[in-house]
Enzyme design. Structure first.
Site, PDB file in Angstrom:
ATOM      1  N   HIS A 157       0.821  -1.216   0.000  1.00 48.99           N
ATOM      2  CA  HIS A 157       0.000   0.000   0.000  1.00 48.99           C
ATOM      3  C   HIS A 157       0.854   1.264   0.000  1.00 48.99           C
ATOM      4  CE1 HIS A 157      -4.046  -1.787   0.836  1.00 48.99           C
ATOM      5  NE2 HIS A 157      -3.261  -2.825   1.058  1.00 48.99           N
ATOM      6  N   ASP A 365       3.670   9.270  -0.681  1.00 50.95           N
ATOM      7  CA  ASP A 365       2.498   8.498  -0.268  1.00 50.95           C
ATOM      8  C   ASP A 365       2.248   7.409  -1.300  1.00 50.95           C
ATOM      9  OD1 ASP A 365       0.326   7.917   1.371  1.00 50.95           O
ATOM     10  OD2 ASP A 365      -0.383   9.990   1.412  1.00 50.95           O
TER      11      ASP A 365
HETATM   12  C1  GDG Z   1      -1.972   3.575   3.413  1.00 52.80           C
HETATM   13  C2  GDG Z   1      -0.973   4.304   2.501  1.00 52.80           C
HETATM   14  C3  GDG Z   1      -2.721   4.339   0.709  1.00 52.80           C
HETATM   15  C4  GDG Z   1      -8.511   9.838   8.203  1.00 52.80           C
HETATM   16  N1  GDG Z   1      -8.923  10.519   9.292  1.00 52.80           N
HETATM   17  C5  GDG Z   1     -10.084   9.962   9.669  1.00 52.80           C
HETATM   18  C6  GDG Z   1     -10.365   8.900   8.800  1.00 52.80           C
HETATM   19  N2  GDG Z   1      -9.384   8.849   7.912  1.00 52.80           N
HETATM   20  C7  GDG Z   1      -9.373   7.921   6.771  1.00 52.80           C
HETATM   21  C8  GDG Z   1      -9.425   8.689   5.464  1.00 52.80           C
HETATM   22  C9  GDG Z   1      -8.846   7.665   4.506  1.00 52.80           C
HETATM   23  C10 GDG Z   1      -7.843   6.925   5.402  1.00 52.80           C
HETATM   24  O1  GDG Z   1      -8.173   7.183   6.762  1.00 52.80           O
HETATM   25  C11 GDG Z   1      -6.431   7.412   5.188  1.00 52.80           C
HETATM   26  O2  GDG Z   1      -5.983   6.869   3.978  1.00 52.80           O
HETATM   27  P1  GDG Z   1      -4.665   7.361   3.252  1.00 52.80           P
HETATM   28  O3  GDG Z   1      -4.623   6.744   1.929  1.00 52.80           O
HETATM   29  O4  GDG Z   1      -4.684   8.848   3.210  1.00 52.80           O
HETATM   30  O5  GDG Z   1      -3.422   6.972   4.183  1.00 52.80           O
HETATM   31  P2  GDG Z   1      -2.782   5.737   5.033  1.00 52.80           P
HETATM   32  O6  GDG Z   1      -3.549   5.456   6.270  1.00 52.80           O
HETATM   33  O7  GDG Z   1      -1.384   6.144   5.241  1.00 52.80           O
HETATM   34  O8  GDG Z   1      -2.895   4.450   4.086  1.00 52.80           O
HETATM   35  C12 GDG Z   1      -1.716   5.181   1.500  1.00 52.80           C
HETATM   36  C13 GDG Z   1      -3.601   3.520   1.631  1.00 52.80           C
HETATM   37  O9  GDG Z   1      -2.813   2.752   2.552  1.00 52.80           O
HETATM   38  C14 GDG Z   1      -4.506   2.566   0.848  1.00 52.80           C
HETATM   39  O10 GDG Z   1      -3.768   1.755  -0.007  1.00 52.80           O
HETATM   40  O11 GDG Z   1      -3.541   5.216  -0.042  1.00 52.80           O
HETATM   41  O12 GDG Z   1      -0.793   5.782   0.609  1.00 52.80           O
HETATM   42  O13 GDG Z   1      -0.066   5.090   3.279  1.00 52.80           O
HETATM   43  O14 GDG Z   1      -9.824   6.759   4.074  1.00 52.80           O
HETATM   44  O15 GDG Z   1     -10.751   9.058   5.192  1.00 52.80           O
HETATM   45  N3  GDG Z   1     -11.454   8.115   8.900  1.00 52.80           N
HETATM   46  C15 GDG Z   1     -12.331   8.412   9.906  1.00 52.80           C
HETATM   47  N4  GDG Z   1     -12.109   9.438  10.794  1.00 52.80           N
HETATM   48  C16 GDG Z   1     -11.022  10.239  10.692  1.00 52.80           C
HETATM   49  O16 GDG Z   1     -10.854  11.183  11.477  1.00 52.80           O
HETATM   50  N5  GDG Z   1     -13.437   7.673  10.004  1.00 52.80           N
END
Ligand code: GDG
Length: 478
Positions: A157, A365
């Site tokens: 990821h 990312d």
């Molecule tokens: C890894 C990779 C890749 C955030 N704050 C809250 C909340 N979130 C949710 C967001 C989004 C998720 O968390 C974060 O996803 P990201 O993709 O930005 O980042 P990582 O956690 O680092 O994920 C990344 C991912 O895996 C998938 O392959 O895209 O690059 O690092 O969905 O909405 N959700 C809730 N409350 C919050 O305050 N419910």
């Protein structure tokens, strides 16, 4: 169809987490398993004294959840140690933050062996095993050592850097080459896939059929590109509904007709939150007409607080917020609203829709789901503008966003001004371009493509789905 056994460190067992935890991996796997009722196997989220580890099994809506406890010492070495102080920084191109310890590496390999033992007890001969993320690079090797012949796929990821960085990982062959025990290794972007191909070709001299097919002994390992998507239609519906709810209206009323810019990130140095706030400070300095007219809301749930680097960035961000608000704020206006608590997904969807722009500026990312969720949540008739780091995997598909170099604060400041001043026609056109690309590659498509590629008898054409060509009306904000 064969049963799919998904393996990831975190398992979102229903009714336990309340659904408001931040983390991209859980979001996409929850969505995959909702449709493909298989098994979800991984860590229980519990650390216990050595010798008291238990395995639990439960069923919810057709999905079997199997979770294993980890001892405190194992967790320290495997998760806090090797996975998050070694692999996470190195795979995010941050050699300066790497802390190697052979003890942690031994713990990481030991926990992978332990998970292989636990999983073995539940496997059926025709199960298809899909392993996720950097916690489990050597899991296929551990399973093969135990005689498992099933199809095993792996998806990373997060980013995968070039060989020059990978080889800074002491004993890198032990972890990186263990990927060759998978049948298929999937990445978010072509760049990541090329980096593994370069490593195998130039560093390990591994024989290959082509750039995406390597021969490791009796085994063929394929490399593919599968950019993670989001539930576009569902998220759009959620945003439309939530926008009308009391909470979203309360936030909008509190803005008193000011525009809102939103940032949503787990607290992590890869997300570039501190640098983004300094860019916002630069924006207030360079474009004084916006002072008092725009509010930047940054939602940042804490993560991995037990690791020192995370406590350090938390302190630095707090200082920046204090400085900017102290210098530019007024009794009636706070430039940055900084919130550390998590919100529900529906609240996030409503806040995305209410925001004139999103600042998604990670320094590196794998993909970044927030960028995609923001696009999904917009009103197509009056959409906001996505300002996106060129170093997020999502930039490949989001060419019609305002792409920025997050290290260039003046450029990010200029992009904020451009987003806030952008005419409606241009906002609609950019939004439509990105929305269409993301809708073709939503999370359902992503999961199906990976499983199809893993189970097809002949090597699949393993390249990324199409990205939108940069539209001529786009002047990159960089
Ligand atoms: C890894 C990779 C890749 C955030 N704050 C809250 C909340 N979130 C949710 C967001 C989004 C998720 O968390 C974060 O996803 P990201 O993709 O930005 O980042 P990582 O956690 O680092 O994920 C990344 C991912 O895996 C998938 O392959 O895209 O690059 O690092 O969905 O909405 N959700 C809730 N409350 C919050 O305050 N419910």
């Amino acid at each position: 169809m064969a049963r799919v056994v998904v393996v990831s460190n975190r398992v979102a067992v229903p009714n336990r987490d309340g659904g408001a935890r931040a983390g991209g991996l859980e979001v996409v796997l929850r969505s995959f398993l909702k449709r493909n009722q298989g098994v979800w196997f991984g860590w229980s989220g519990r650390t216990v004294p050595k010798g008291e580890e238990k395995v639990r099994q439960s069923e919810h809506a057709g999905v079997t959840y199997i979770t294993a406890d980890i001892s405190r010492a194992d967790f320290q070495e495997y998760y806090n140690g090797f996975a998050n102080r070694m692999l996470w920084p190195i795979l995010h191109y941050r050699l300066d933050l790497v802390e190697f310890s052979s003890r942690d590496m031994a713990g990481y390999l030991r926990v992978n062996e332990m998970f292989a033992d636990r999983l073995l007890a539940f496997l059926k001969p025709d199960d298809v095993i899909w392993v996720h993320d950097y916690h489990f690079l050597p899991l296929a090797k551990a399973l093969r050592d135990r005689g498992v012949q099933n199809k095993i796929g792996f998806f990373l990821h997060i980013p995968f850097p070039p060989p020059d960085l990978l080889t800074a990982l002491p004993k890198h062959e032990r972890t990186i080459l263990s990927l060759c025990h998978y049948d298929l290794v999937g990445f978010q972007t072509d760049n990541d896939a090329d980096n593994l191909a370069d490593y195998l070709t130039n560093e390990s001299r591994m024989p290959s059929r082509d750039r995406r097919t390597f021969i490791a002994g009796q085994r063929t390992m394929r490399i593919g590109v599968f950019p993670v998507g989001v539930e576009m239609a569902e998220f759009e519906r959620l945003a439309r509904r939530t926008n009308r709810l009391a909470f979203a209206r309360e936030v909008l009323t509190s803005l008193a007709d000011r525009s809102m810019i939103i940032g949503v990130d787990r607290l992590d140095y890869s997300k570039g939150i501190g640098m983004r706030m300094r860019a916002f400070e630069q924006f207030l300095a360079d474009y004084p007409r916006w002072r008092g007219a725009v509010t930047y809301l940054q939602i940042t749930p804490r993560s991995r607080s037990e690791i020192r680097e995370y406590a350090d960035i938390e302190r630095r961000i707090d200082e920046t917020v204090g400085r900017v608000n102290g210098h530019y704020g007024e009794a009636s206006w706070t430039p940055i609203r900084y919130v550390n608590r998590p919100y529900s997904r529906s609240t996030l969807a409503g806040l995305y829709r209410a925001s004139r722009a999103a600042l998604v500026t990670p320094l590196r990312d794998g993909m970044n789901l927030v960028a995609k969720e923001y696009i999904a949540a917009q009103d197509p008739e009056d959409p906001g503008v996505l300002i996106l780091s060129r170093f997020a995997g999502a930039a490949v598909e989001c060419q019609a966003a305002l792409l920025v170099n997050p290290y260039d604060q003046e450029a990010v400041a200029a992009a904020i001004d451009q987003a806030l001043s952008m005419p409606l026609d241009e906002r609609r056109a950019r939004h439509r371009d990105v929305f269409n690309v993301l809708s073709e590659n939503d999370v359902k498509f992503w999961g199906n493509r990976f499983i199809d590629a893993l189970t097809c008898p002949e090597p699949a054409a393993a390249s990324a789905p199409r990205a939108v060509a940069a539209s001529p009306h786009l002047a990159a904000a960089e």
